[in-house]
Design an enzyme around this catalytic site. Structure first.
Site, short mmCIF file in Angstrom:
data_model
loop_
_atom_site.label_atom_id
_atom_site.label_comp_id
_atom_site.label_asym_id
_atom_site.label_seq_id
_atom_site.Cartn_x
_atom_site.Cartn_y
_atom_site.Cartn_z
N LEU A 56 9.57 0.55 9.29
CA LEU A 56 10.35 0.15 8.12
C LEU A 56 10.53 1.34 7.18
O LEU A 56 9.59 2.11 6.98
CB LEU A 56 9.63 -0.94 7.31
N GLY A 76 7.13 -0.66 12.84
CA GLY A 76 8.47 -1.11 13.25
C GLY A 76 9.01 -0.31 14.42
O GLY A 76 9.79 -0.83 15.23
N ASN A 135 0.25 -0.64 12.67
CA ASN A 135 -0.76 -0.19 11.71
C ASN A 135 -0.61 -0.87 10.35
O ASN A 135 -1.12 -0.38 9.34
CB ASN A 135 -0.65 1.33 11.53
N GLU A 136 0.08 -2.01 10.30
CA GLU A 136 0.40 -2.64 9.01
C GLU A 136 -0.82 -2.84 8.12
O GLU A 136 -0.76 -2.62 6.91
CB GLU A 136 1.09 -4.00 9.23
C1 LIG Z 1 1.73 -13.64 4.38
C2 LIG Z 1 3.17 -13.44 4.73
C3 LIG Z 1 3.37 -12.18 5.50
C4 LIG Z 1 4.82 -11.90 5.64
C5 LIG Z 1 5.08 -10.51 6.12
C6 LIG Z 1 4.80 -9.49 5.11
C7 LIG Z 1 4.99 -8.18 5.29
C8 LIG Z 1 5.49 -7.72 6.57
C9 LIG Z 1 5.88 -6.30 6.67
C10 LIG Z 1 5.35 -5.88 7.95
C11 LIG Z 1 6.17 -4.95 8.68
C12 LIG Z 1 5.82 -3.67 8.69
C13 LIG Z 1 6.40 -2.81 9.67
C14 LIG Z 1 6.49 -1.34 9.25
O1 LIG Z 1 7.18 -0.68 9.93
S1 LIG Z 1 5.68 -0.74 7.89
C15 LIG Z 1 6.00 1.06 7.96
C16 LIG Z 1 4.84 1.71 8.63
N1 LIG Z 1 5.12 3.10 8.94
C17 LIG Z 1 4.19 4.01 8.85
O2 LIG Z 1 3.08 3.77 8.48
C18 LIG Z 1 4.62 5.40 9.25
C19 LIG Z 1 4.45 6.33 8.12
N2 LIG Z 1 4.86 7.69 8.52
C20 LIG Z 1 4.06 8.50 9.23
O3 LIG Z 1 2.97 8.20 9.64
C21 LIG Z 1 4.62 9.87 9.48
O4 LIG Z 1 5.68 10.11 8.60
C22 LIG Z 1 5.10 10.10 10.92
C23 LIG Z 1 6.08 9.01 11.38
C24 LIG Z 1 3.90 10.14 11.89
C25 LIG Z 1 5.83 11.48 11.01
O5 LIG Z 1 5.00 12.47 10.51
P1 LIG Z 1 5.62 13.89 10.04
O6 LIG Z 1 6.57 14.38 11.07
O7 LIG Z 1 4.48 14.75 9.67
O8 LIG Z 1 6.54 13.52 8.79
P2 LIG Z 1 6.06 13.28 7.27
O9 LIG Z 1 4.89 12.37 7.26
O10 LIG Z 1 5.93 14.60 6.61
O11 LIG Z 1 7.30 12.49 6.66
C26 LIG Z 1 8.53 13.12 6.34
C27 LIG Z 1 9.19 12.39 5.20
O12 LIG Z 1 9.47 11.04 5.61
C28 LIG Z 1 8.87 10.10 4.70
N3 LIG Z 1 8.46 8.92 5.45
C29 LIG Z 1 7.66 8.84 6.49
N4 LIG Z 1 7.55 7.58 6.94
C30 LIG Z 1 8.32 6.82 6.13
C31 LIG Z 1 8.62 5.42 6.09
N5 LIG Z 1 8.11 4.56 6.97
N6 LIG Z 1 9.45 4.99 5.14
C32 LIG Z 1 9.99 5.86 4.23
N7 LIG Z 1 9.74 7.19 4.23
C33 LIG Z 1 8.91 7.67 5.17
C34 LIG Z 1 7.70 10.87 4.14
O13 LIG Z 1 7.30 10.32 2.92
C35 LIG Z 1 8.28 12.25 4.00
O14 LIG Z 1 9.12 12.21 2.84
P3 LIG Z 1 9.33 13.48 1.91
O15 LIG Z 1 10.09 14.45 2.75
O16 LIG Z 1 10.10 12.97 0.74
O17 LIG Z 1 7.97 13.98 1.53
#
Ligand SMILES: CCCCC/C=C\CCC/C=C/CC(=O)SCCNC(=O)CCNC(=O)[C@H](O)C(C)(C)COP(=O)(O)OP(=O)(O)OC[C@H]1O[C@@H](n2cnc3c(N)ncnc32)[C@H](O)[C@@H]1OP(=O)(O)O
Length: 303
Positions: A109, A154, A178-179
């Site tokens: 997400l 996601g 990893n939520e």
């Molecule tokens: C009781 C009722 C319950 C109802 C349901 C409730 C809730 C449900 C919701 C559940 C669903 C969740 C699904 C999801 O997908 S949650 C998202 C989880 N994602 C992560 O944890 C991934 C996070 N990212 C990373 O771990 C890393 O970025 C990477 C993918 C391994 C890549 O690493 P790397 O190449 O080193 O890149 P950076 O870490 O430096 O990131 C670059 C840049 O991108 C931004 N960013 C990274 N991930 C996200 C993201 N998911 N969303 C938005 N932005 C992201 C990061 O902050 C960097 O930004 P800047 O360049 O501005 O610093």
């Protein structure tokens, strides 16, 4: 992207999908590098590149939403429309889903879509997420995920919605849901998809711990079907595709539907309630604080 509120995403996507793509270039067709005939022409949108090969009936669909292919509302919309376009074109029987961004398949997400946003936006976003899952999970096409980068949350769900997964052998390319580590909860249909793939006990453990599996462990637990050197991901995905396409379409499609329909129906029956749950959960102050802190950590980690 400012969209009129109050109208269901799915209805609008089905009725007038192009209208959702304000500011995008979906539908543009251009010759692939070195390509010639129709089979080598590519089309797509700003965030989804489609390289169709009419001769084999296989298209390669590349996510390109740099830096990490976070699932923004635009990317979700473009993915749904590209998939629909291929499904409606009888030339195509299979799609290889992969990333155009180095080292990341999909970061899950786009947290900026649910952090600091109003409930209407969160609802619209979640409906788009549901729509992508339903479309991929029930696709009549063979979908093979060529996972050429990190694949958390996601991203993992997109991969699990495919029929087969090939992961590049790089310890940094971890995959899983990893939520819990973000302080959020996978909704039941993500959980169901996990359970259908790796079984109940393994899911129970992995979901609670928020495990992200490195390639060898992902293979062992059954999250992926093959782990291969990075430069062989694409060719292995093509070999897998050939294996799946060797089966008559109607028999394979009906079998897929038999295996997956009950899981999809569960969401279809309670889609609005699931959206409301999501919105009320993510809009809580405590959850917003967790998400904010997590995003901050991601941003600082970079420096
Ligand atoms: C009781 C009722 C319950 C109802 C349901 C409730 C809730 C449900 C919701 C559940 C669903 C969740 C699904 C999801 O997908 S949650 C998202 C989880 N994602 C992560 O944890 C991934 C996070 N990212 C990373 O771990 C890393 O970025 C990477 C993918 C391994 C890549 O690493 P790397 O190449 O080193 O890149 P950076 O870490 O430096 O990131 C670059 C840049 O991108 C931004 N960013 C990274 N991930 C996200 C993201 N998911 N969303 C938005 N932005 C992201 C990061 O902050 C960097 O930004 P800047 O360049 O501005 O610093």
């Amino acid at each position: 992207m400012a969209l009129a509120s109050g109208v269901r995403f799915a209805e609008r996507a089905l009725l007038r999908p192009w209208a959702l793509l304000r500011g995008t270039t979906l539908g543009r067709t251009e010759p692939a590098a070195g390509g010639g005939g129709d089979g080598a022409r590519r089309f797509g949108s700003q965030r989804v590149l489609v390289e169709p090969d009419a001769a084999s009936g296989v298209a390669v669909m590349k996510l390109r939403n740099p830096p990490v292919n976070a699932l923004s509302l635009e990317l979700l919309t473009e993915l749904v429309i590209s998939l629909e376009k291929l499904e409606n074109d009888k030339t195509f029987r299979g799609v290889i889903l992969t990333s155009d961004c180095p080292r990341v398949f999909c970061a899950g997400l786009d947290l900026t879509e649910i952090c600091g946003r109003n409930p209407a936006h969160c609802a619209e976003y979640w409906k788009a997420m549901q729509e992508l899952w339903l479309r991929t999970y029930l696709s009549s096409l063979v979908l093979v995920a060529a996972i050429n980068g990190a694949c958390p949350a996601g991203g993992c769900i997109i991969a699990l919605s495919c029929d087969c997964r090939v992961l590049a052998d790089n310890p940094k390319y971890r995959i899983g849901l990893n939520e819990t580590l973000l302080g959020i909860i996978a909704p039941f249909w993500l959980k169901d998809t996990y359970v259908n793939t790796i079984g109940h006990r393994a899911s129970e453990q992995a979901l609670q711990l928020g495990s992200l599996f490195p390639p060898a462990e992902a293979l062992q637990v059954g999250l992926v079907d093959q782990v291969v050197p990075e430069d062989q991901v694409q060719s292995t995905a093509l070999s897998e595709m050939a294996r799946w396409l060797a089966v008559p379409d109607h028999a394979r499609q009906l079998t897929k539907n038999m295996m997956r329909k009950a899981t999809a129906d569960r969401l279809l029956r309670q889609r609005d309630a699931d959206t409301q749950n999501f919105v009320s959960f993510v809009c809580r102050d405590s959850i917003q604080k967790s998400l904010q802190a997590y995003l901050e950590k991601l941003r600082q980690r970079k420096g």
